[in-house]
Design an enzyme around this catalytic site. Structure first.
Site, mmCIF file in Angstrom:
data_model
loop_
_atom_site.group_PDB
_atom_site.id
_atom_site.type_symbol
_atom_site.label_atom_id
_atom_site.label_comp_id
_atom_site.label_asym_id
_atom_site.label_seq_id
_atom_site.Cartn_x
_atom_site.Cartn_y
_atom_site.Cartn_z
ATOM 1 N N LYS A 22 0.835 -1.213 0.000
ATOM 2 C CA LYS A 22 0.000 0.000 0.000
ATOM 3 C C LYS A 22 0.868 1.260 0.000
ATOM 4 C CE LYS A 22 -1.714 1.565 4.087
ATOM 5 N NZ LYS A 22 -1.420 2.956 4.456
ATOM 6 N N ASN A 23 1.870 1.277 0.889
ATOM 7 C CA ASN A 23 2.640 2.513 1.052
ATOM 8 C C ASN A 23 3.658 2.745 -0.063
ATOM 9 O OD1 ASN A 23 1.146 3.145 3.239
ATOM 10 N ND2 ASN A 23 2.678 2.535 4.766
ATOM 11 N N ARG A 101 -3.946 11.115 4.542
ATOM 12 C CA ARG A 101 -2.849 12.071 4.622
ATOM 13 C C ARG A 101 -1.872 11.978 3.458
ATOM 14 N NH1 ARG A 101 -1.969 14.591 8.974
ATOM 15 N NH2 ARG A 101 0.183 14.733 8.332
ATOM 16 N N CYS A 125 -4.127 13.441 12.963
ATOM 17 C CA CYS A 125 -4.808 12.151 12.822
ATOM 18 C C CYS A 125 -4.632 11.368 14.106
ATOM 19 C CB CYS A 125 -4.305 11.391 11.608
ATOM 20 S SG CYS A 125 -2.768 10.541 11.862
ATOM 21 N N ARG A 130 1.383 14.827 13.107
ATOM 22 C CA ARG A 130 1.855 14.591 11.734
ATOM 23 C C ARG A 130 1.910 15.853 10.878
ATOM 24 N NH1 ARG A 130 -0.670 9.127 9.428
ATOM 25 N NH2 ARG A 130 1.232 9.117 8.230
ATOM 26 N N PRO A 131 2.747 16.819 11.252
ATOM 27 C CA PRO A 131 2.881 18.030 10.433
ATOM 28 C C PRO A 131 3.548 17.726 9.086
ATOM 29 C CG PRO A 131 4.492 18.048 12.216
ATOM 30 C CD PRO A 131 3.649 16.814 12.408
ATOM 31 N N VAL A 132 3.482 18.682 8.160
ATOM 32 C CA VAL A 132 4.114 18.484 6.846
ATOM 33 C C VAL A 132 5.176 19.558 6.589
ATOM 34 C CG1 VAL A 132 2.204 17.216 5.786
ATOM 35 C CG2 VAL A 132 2.213 19.722 5.691
ATOM 36 N N ASP A 133 5.726 20.101 7.688
ATOM 37 C CA ASP A 133 6.696 21.192 7.558
ATOM 38 C C ASP A 133 7.919 20.833 6.708
ATOM 39 O OD1 ASP A 133 7.053 19.453 9.775
ATOM 40 O OD2 ASP A 133 8.611 20.763 10.577
ATOM 41 N N LEU A 134 8.369 19.572 6.796
ATOM 42 C CA LEU A 134 9.557 19.197 6.015
ATOM 43 C C LEU A 134 9.262 19.203 4.516
ATOM 44 C CD1 LEU A 134 11.173 16.239 8.020
ATOM 45 C CD2 LEU A 134 11.504 18.689 8.280
ATOM 46 N N ASP A 315 4.857 0.667 11.896
ATOM 47 C CA ASP A 315 3.617 0.075 11.379
ATOM 48 C C ASP A 315 3.410 -1.373 11.822
ATOM 49 O OD1 ASP A 315 3.083 2.469 10.155
ATOM 50 O OD2 ASP A 315 3.642 1.820 8.141
ATOM 51 N N ILE A 337 8.557 6.986 16.547
ATOM 52 C CA ILE A 337 8.198 7.693 15.304
ATOM 53 C C ILE A 337 6.973 8.581 15.510
ATOM 54 C CG2 ILE A 337 7.652 7.439 12.839
ATOM 55 C CD1 ILE A 337 10.385 6.239 13.504
ATOM 56 N N ARG A 407 -8.689 -0.228 4.763
ATOM 57 C CA ARG A 407 -7.753 0.737 4.169
ATOM 58 C C ARG A 407 -6.431 0.068 3.806
ATOM 59 N NH1 ARG A 407 -7.317 6.447 7.106
ATOM 60 N NH2 ARG A 407 -5.900 6.619 5.363
HETATM 61 C C1 EPZ Z 1 4.613 6.922 6.135
HETATM 62 O O1 EPZ Z 1 3.907 8.036 6.652
HETATM 63 C C2 EPZ Z 1 3.629 5.791 6.056
HETATM 64 N N1 EPZ Z 1 2.535 6.165 5.173
HETATM 65 C C3 EPZ Z 1 3.110 5.441 7.446
HETATM 66 O O2 EPZ Z 1 2.265 4.323 7.350
HETATM 67 C C4 EPZ Z 1 4.302 5.093 8.337
HETATM 68 O O3 EPZ Z 1 3.855 4.875 9.651
HETATM 69 C C5 EPZ Z 1 5.335 6.242 8.330
HETATM 70 O O4 EPZ Z 1 5.706 6.548 6.960
HETATM 71 C C6 EPZ Z 1 6.595 5.915 9.102
HETATM 72 O O5 EPZ Z 1 7.203 4.774 8.588
HETATM 73 C C7 EPZ Z 1 2.705 6.082 3.853
HETATM 74 O O6 EPZ Z 1 3.753 5.695 3.347
HETATM 75 C C8 EPZ Z 1 1.537 6.445 2.999
HETATM 76 P P1 EPZ Z 1 6.888 10.242 8.047
HETATM 77 P P2 EPZ Z 1 4.545 9.503 6.595
HETATM 78 O O7 EPZ Z 1 6.842 11.503 7.256
HETATM 79 O O8 EPZ Z 1 5.303 9.650 5.335
HETATM 80 C C9 EPZ Z 1 7.076 13.581 11.488
HETATM 81 C C10 EPZ Z 1 0.358 3.003 7.842
HETATM 82 O O9 EPZ Z 1 -0.130 2.490 8.891
HETATM 83 N N2 EPZ Z 1 7.032 14.574 10.402
HETATM 84 O O10 EPZ Z 1 8.043 9.336 7.849
HETATM 85 O O11 EPZ Z 1 3.455 10.459 6.879
HETATM 86 C C11 EPZ Z 1 5.790 12.787 11.602
HETATM 87 O O12 EPZ Z 1 4.803 13.486 12.338
HETATM 88 C C12 EPZ Z 1 0.900 4.398 7.838
HETATM 89 O O13 EPZ Z 1 0.380 2.399 6.757
HETATM 90 C C13 EPZ Z 1 7.180 15.923 10.703
HETATM 91 O O14 EPZ Z 1 7.315 16.316 11.872
HETATM 92 O O15 EPZ Z 1 5.532 9.425 7.827
HETATM 93 C C14 EPZ Z 1 6.272 11.531 12.252
HETATM 94 O O16 EPZ Z 1 6.359 11.731 13.643
HETATM 95 C C15 EPZ Z 1 0.610 5.185 9.058
HETATM 96 N N3 EPZ Z 1 7.172 16.834 9.673
HETATM 97 C C16 EPZ Z 1 7.676 11.331 11.679
HETATM 98 O O17 EPZ Z 1 8.053 12.616 11.164
HETATM 99 C C17 EPZ Z 1 7.029 16.456 8.370
HETATM 100 O O18 EPZ Z 1 7.016 17.333 7.495
HETATM 101 C C18 EPZ Z 1 7.776 10.331 10.519
HETATM 102 O O19 EPZ Z 1 6.751 10.608 9.572
HETATM 103 C C19 EPZ Z 1 6.897 15.078 8.063
HETATM 104 C C20 EPZ Z 1 6.909 14.158 9.101
#
Ligand code: EPZ
Length: 430
Positions: A22-23, A101, A125, A130-134, A315, A337, A407
């Site tokens: 999926k991911n 997201r 969520c 889960r911010p998107v600042d990066l 996960d 995480i 999902r």
């Molecule tokens: C991906 O989410 C996966 N989703 C998630 O799977 C998975 O848990 C996660 O990676 C970690 O492995 C998909 O691939 C669609 P991150 P993603 O950006 O990309 C913080 C599932 O159950 N962060 O690696 O959203 C964030 O809040 C799902 O299938 C920021 O602070 O994860 C988190 O604490 C759930 N700012 C950490 O980084 C940002 O701009 C890692 O998040 C981006 C992230």
């Protein structure tokens, strides 16, 4: 809403087909926005999240067709063809983005292709803020101007994006994917330092290379993208879902079973397999897939900490916890995480588990037996951990809010039932 009812106590034995990840599938579908030619994705899983993203891409003008067939009643081998000849718009609306997201991944590709993009901010969520600042900072470093207005990200780069060196302060899967995709159409070289090394990121990179992108350092923490060349169509086969694999490995192990994960690749779940071996589980890579068994040994408690790949995946944390609730001795599980990924704990406790939370750690003291109960969870992995608990519990467990499971798990109850589980979906009469 549908529910899943499980009568616990059956040992899982048999074979479970593992679908496409999926991911990986989600970012790969988004990659279709980078070219006016057709991107064909083989081994697309049949999941609610895939449909949600297909709907969003449809509003952006992507033509989507499902060819292929469904061998053995399953969906493996199905191919999704996506063609973004011309984008119909540059806005991803709140109503679609809030459902999932991963929709934020369209931001980089739309901006890189059209010079502007307007994408709703996803919001918080169940598992964390889960911010998107990066994602946003990275796009700014590629030359975009970004404004946040009315809940939307408005990104502009009228002259196109320009390559840059971007150093991530911590690992983000989504930010790495978003920026890697944007960088393929940016002028010049982009270097992503401290990039995510998750296999799904590598799968996306390989697909982009097949589409004509210049990317080196794939599967390492430094990705170099030589951008600016138009991309073309490609056909790409999605890698197996390591989280689905790990989930069924834990389900089999919890019941003391012996299951072949058909199409699975052991190297994708190395850290989880190592942890499970420590708890008394056996793995073997065969020609057809991965065999997982725990026929003789009792489960013993172990300590687990979630980390970015190649560490133990967040996960699989909830599923591992369900398994360890009946292990001998104590286990310490630390989540690094996400800040709020323990929603399964109160529900597991209701089934008799002995778990204490201390900040980001959970102390699990093994109990001899769980007991079935009506339970529910607010996220995909938490929900499936309750299914695993239900498989080993005495009596009946009913898991509500099955839409979370839909999902990310294709035909969950069929796959488990085929291995001997007493499990059924109770359709909502309403
Ligand atoms: C991906 O989410 C996966 N989703 C998630 O799977 C998975 O848990 C996660 O990676 C970690 O492995 C998909 O691939 C669609 P991150 P993603 O950006 O990309 C913080 C599932 O159950 N962060 O690696 O959203 C964030 O809040 C799902 O299938 C920021 O602070 O994860 C988190 O604490 C759930 N700012 C950490 O980084 C940002 O701009 C890692 O998040 C981006 C992230």
């Amino acid at each position: 809403m549908d529910k899943i009812r499980i009568r616990g106590g059956r040992v899982l034995r048999g074979a479970i087909p593992i679908g496409g990840a999926k991911n990986a599938a989600l970012p790969l579908m988004v990659a279709s926005l980078l070219t006016d030619q057709t991107l064909t994705l083989v081994n697309i899983p049949h999941l609610a999240d895939i449909t949600t993203l297909a709907n969003l891409l449809g509003t952006l003008g992507v033509e989507i067709a499902l060819d292929g067939h469904a061998p053995n009643g399953g969906h493996a081998g199905r191919a999704l063809a996506l063609t973004a000849r011309k984008l119909a718009g540059t806005t991803a609306e709140y109503d679609l983005v809030r459902k999932m997201r991963a929709s934020i991944l369209v931001l980089g590709p739309i901006l890189a292709r059209e010079g502007r993009a307007r994408v709703s901010l996803p919001g918080g969520c169940a598992i964390g803020a889960r911010p998107v600042d990066l994602h946003l900072k990275g796009l700014e470093q590629l030359g975009a101007s970004i404004e946040l207005t009315g809940g939307y990200v408005e990104a502009k780069a009228p002259g196109g994006l320009t390559g840059a060196r971007i150093v991530f302060p911590f690992v983000s899967v989504g930010a790495t994917e978003n920026l890697m995709m944007a960088a393929t159409l940016a002028k010049g070289r982009t270097t992503l330092v401290n990039a995510a090394r998750e296999p799904e990121v590598g799968d996306l990179a390989r697909c982009l290379v097949a589409m004509g992108a210049g990317i080196s350092g794939i599967d390492t923490d430094t990705l170099t993208i030589e951008g600016g060349k138009p991309l073309h169509g490609a056909r790409h086969s999605i890698l197996p879902d390591r989280i689905e694999m790990g989930t069924y490995a834990m389900a089999a192990a919890a019941t003391g079973g012996d299951v072949e994960l058909v199409g699975g690749r052991l190297e994708l779940i190395q850290s989880a397999a190592d942890a499970l071996r420590g708890a008394g589980v056996t793995f073997e890579q065969g020609e057809k897939g991965v065999r997982v068994s725990r026929s003789n040994a009792a489960l013993t408690g172990i300590d687990v900490m979630t980390e970015p790949y190649p560490g133990f995946p967040t996960d699989l944390q909830a599923q591992m916890m369900a398994l360890l609730t009946t292990a001998q001795g104590a286990s310490m599980m630390t989540e690094t995480i996400f800040e709020n990924r323990f929603m399964h704990v109160p529900e597991l406790r209701r089934m008799g588990a002995n778990i204490n939370l201390h900040g980001g750690s959970a102390m699990v003291r093994g109990v001899p037996q769980l007991t079935g109960a009506p339970v529910m969870a607010t996220d995909l992995r938490a929900s499936v951990s309750l299914v695993i608990a239900g498989l080993v519990a005495k009596g009946d467990t009913t898991v509500a809010r099955v839409y979370h499971l839909d999902r990310g798990y294709e035909r969950l109850e069929e796959k488990l039932a085929a291995c001997g589980a007493e499990i059924e979906r109770l359709k909502d009469a309403a």
